[in-house]
Design an enzyme around this catalytic site. Structure first.
Site, PDB file in Angstrom:
ATOM      1  N   GLN A 149       0.826  -1.200   0.000  1.00 40.14           N
ATOM      2  CA  GLN A 149       0.000   0.000   0.000  1.00 40.14           C
ATOM      3  C   GLN A 149       0.861   1.252   0.000  1.00 40.14           C
ATOM      4  OE1 GLN A 149      -3.270  -0.150  -0.308  1.00 40.14           O
ATOM      5  NE2 GLN A 149      -3.321   2.056  -0.506  1.00 40.14           N
ATOM      6  N   HIS A 154       2.591   2.863  -3.224  1.00 40.92           N
ATOM      7  CA  HIS A 154       1.792   3.594  -4.202  1.00 40.92           C
ATOM      8  C   HIS A 154       2.201   5.055  -4.264  1.00 40.92           C
ATOM      9  CE1 HIS A 154      -1.282   0.923  -5.744  1.00 40.92           C
ATOM     10  NE2 HIS A 154      -1.538   0.463  -4.536  1.00 40.92           N
ATOM     11  N   GLU A 200     -10.802   2.605   1.862  1.00 44.44           N
ATOM     12  CA  GLU A 200     -10.818   2.119   0.483  1.00 44.44           C
ATOM     13  C   GLU A 200     -10.696   0.589   0.458  1.00 44.44           C
ATOM     14  OE1 GLU A 200      -8.268   2.743  -3.649  1.00 44.44           O
ATOM     15  OE2 GLU A 200      -7.391   3.292  -1.720  1.00 44.44           O
ATOM     16  N   HIS A 201      -9.706   0.070   1.172  1.00 46.87           N
ATOM     17  CA  HIS A 201      -9.502  -1.379   1.271  1.00 46.87           C
ATOM     18  C   HIS A 201      -9.523  -1.797   2.742  1.00 46.87           C
ATOM     19  CE1 HIS A 201      -6.936   0.049  -2.184  1.00 46.87           C
ATOM     20  NE2 HIS A 201      -7.688  -0.832  -2.811  1.00 46.87           N
ATOM     21  N   ASP A 223      -5.895  -5.529  -6.710  1.00 51.86           N
ATOM     22  CA  ASP A 223      -5.377  -4.514  -7.625  1.00 51.86           C
ATOM     23  C   ASP A 223      -5.262  -5.045  -9.046  1.00 51.86           C
ATOM     24  OD1 ASP A 223      -5.172  -2.419  -5.874  1.00 51.86           O
ATOM     25  OD2 ASP A 223      -3.045  -2.708  -5.435  1.00 51.86           O
ATOM     26  N   HIS A 269     -52.763  19.934 -11.418  1.00 53.83           N
ATOM     27  CA  HIS A 269     -52.457  18.560 -11.053  1.00 53.83           C
ATOM     28  C   HIS A 269     -53.734  17.855 -10.572  1.00 53.83           C
ATOM     29  CE1 HIS A 269     -48.276  19.856 -11.145  1.00 53.83           C
ATOM     30  NE2 HIS A 269     -47.863  18.625 -10.852  1.00 53.83           N
TER      31      HIS A 269
END
Length: 410
Positions: free
Chosen positions: A241, A244, A308-309, A342, A401
């Site tokens: 991680q 990145h 996210e994960h 990934d 209406h």
């Protein structure tokens, strides 16, 4: 630290969804809107050091990249593509019809895909964004990427997907080009795909002019472990991680302080040997959090972060996962590391970050579909619900209406 200490530190250290650089991005967007290709050439030369007569990549260049791939890489991409497509088709929404109501789905006509490429090549991002669009039946897919190398694997992945409309531009200017259209690049209906901070700002500013998948920030992972985990495996999950980006975040949670200490000791011992050690070290120094607390407190923290994960490597993984409400994707067990997600698991790796998992989800085939209801009421059904509808219409003082309904009851 415990959960209370973490929340205070996290909230103090986490930047608000920043708007630094917003004026610069607005200037780029406006220049592209007005000057079109001329602005794209200017910014490509300024930011990428490239002078381009044409932005479009010839189809033969995509094919040449495919042909130049080693057999193992070509076969890997093709196998992953098939796996992603098979998964996406299993979750695709289907039309519904009960006689009086229909709910129908149609693919978006034109989609733009941003594939990162400024500092590295990401064929995985091609597969994780383009394949769901193909599974949805999108007819036109236009890809922008700051990728200029000959015979590169990003172009090869695009060829495998059958994409021919590829343009070598990147940054905020690429997003603006897709949103407004230029002489070379058509306007699209929706833009998807990950990018850098300025790409994210452009997507934020252009939402409404064009559809946007999400505003994604730096990548992040939360790992929930017990004392029986494979220490080095967890260390490499954290390193994976952290490599990145310097801003990538990791959260390590456990009910056992000793295992946290063991992992952090091994991180210190192994970090210097990593090819991207400098990036990993900076990410860990600034964005790594280790939290020890009770099960109840830690579960609350997972949903607070909405990561996210989430990787759960714990003997009680089933119970823990059943209590997770907010996450981009959850990975259970030793053989489901986030890294497999990934590349090849099936679901897209384009996922919500920075706590946006509280209200959004990962990219999938259904994000490339539009939908609408078809209402075909029978007379009996209309008469059954007309009276309450007329009551509300009168209360709202919308007489036409009321009359539109009333005349059908006479």
């Amino acid at each position: 630290m415990n959960v209370s200490e973490f929340k205070e530190i996290f909230q103090n250290n986490t930047e608000t969804a920043g708007f630094e650089g917003m004026a610069d991005v607005m200037e780029i967007i406006e220049a592209v809107r007005q000057e079109k290709d001329a602005a794209l050439r200017q910014y490509t030369e300024k930011f990428d050091g490239r002078t381009l007569d044409s932005f479009k990549v010839p189809a033969e260049k995509l094919e040449d990249s495919y042909n130049a791939l080693p057999d193992a890489e070509r076969q890997a991409l093709e196998k992953i593509k098939k796996r992603i497509e098979a998964y996406q088709r299993t979750i695709k929404y289907e039309d519904q019809d009960d006689g009086e109501f229909k709910y129908v789905y149609h693919p978006i006509e034109k989609v733009g895909v941003y594939v990162p490429g400024g500092t590295a090549l990401y064929p995985s991002s091609v597969l994780m964004t383009v394949v769901p669009a193909l599974a949805a039946g999108v007819r036109e897919i236009h890809v922008v990427t700051p990728t200029f190398e000959e015979n590169n694997i990003t172009f090869a992945a695009l060829h495998i997907c059958g994409i021919t409309d590829v343009y070598t531009i990147g940054g905020a200017q690429a997003i603006a080009a897709l949103a407004f259209g230029t002489e070379s690049i058509p306007k699209v209906d929706k833009i998807v795909g990950p990018g850098n901070y300025y790409v994210a700002l452009a997507k934020r500013l252009l939402f409404g002019e064009v559809g946007i998948d999400m505003i994604a920030g730096p990548s992040e992972i939360l790992i929930y472990i017990d004392s029986d985990v494979h220490v080095d495996a967890i260390v490499y999950d954290i390193f994976a991680q952290s490599e990145h980006d310097r801003n990538a975040r990791t959260f390590l949670l456990s009910e056992d302080r000793a295992i946290i200490d063991s992992i952090e000791d091994r991180m210190s011992a192994l970090i210097d040997a990593q090819p991207r050690a400098e990036i990993i070290r900076e990410s860990i120094e600034n964005n790594h959090y280790a939290v020890v607390d009770s099960r109840e407190s830690l579960l609350g923290l997972v949903n607070f972060i909405a990561p996210e994960h989430v990787s759960v490597q714990h003997k009680d993984s089933e119970m823990i996962i059943s209590n997770i409400k907010y996450a981009g994707a959850v990975f259970e067990g030793y053989y489901s590391p986030e890294a497999i997600g990934d590349y090849a698991a099936g679901p897209s790796h384009v996922l919500p970050t920075d706590r946006t998992g509280r209200f959004s989800h990962g990219l999938n085939v259904n994000d490339f579909l539009t939908s609408h209801a078809v209402i075909s009421l029978k007379e009996d059904t209309f008469n059954e619900i007309a009276d309450p509808a007329m009551t509300v219409a009168r209360r709202e003082q919308l007489d036409a209406h009321y009359q539109s309904l009333k005349i059908r009851t006479e």
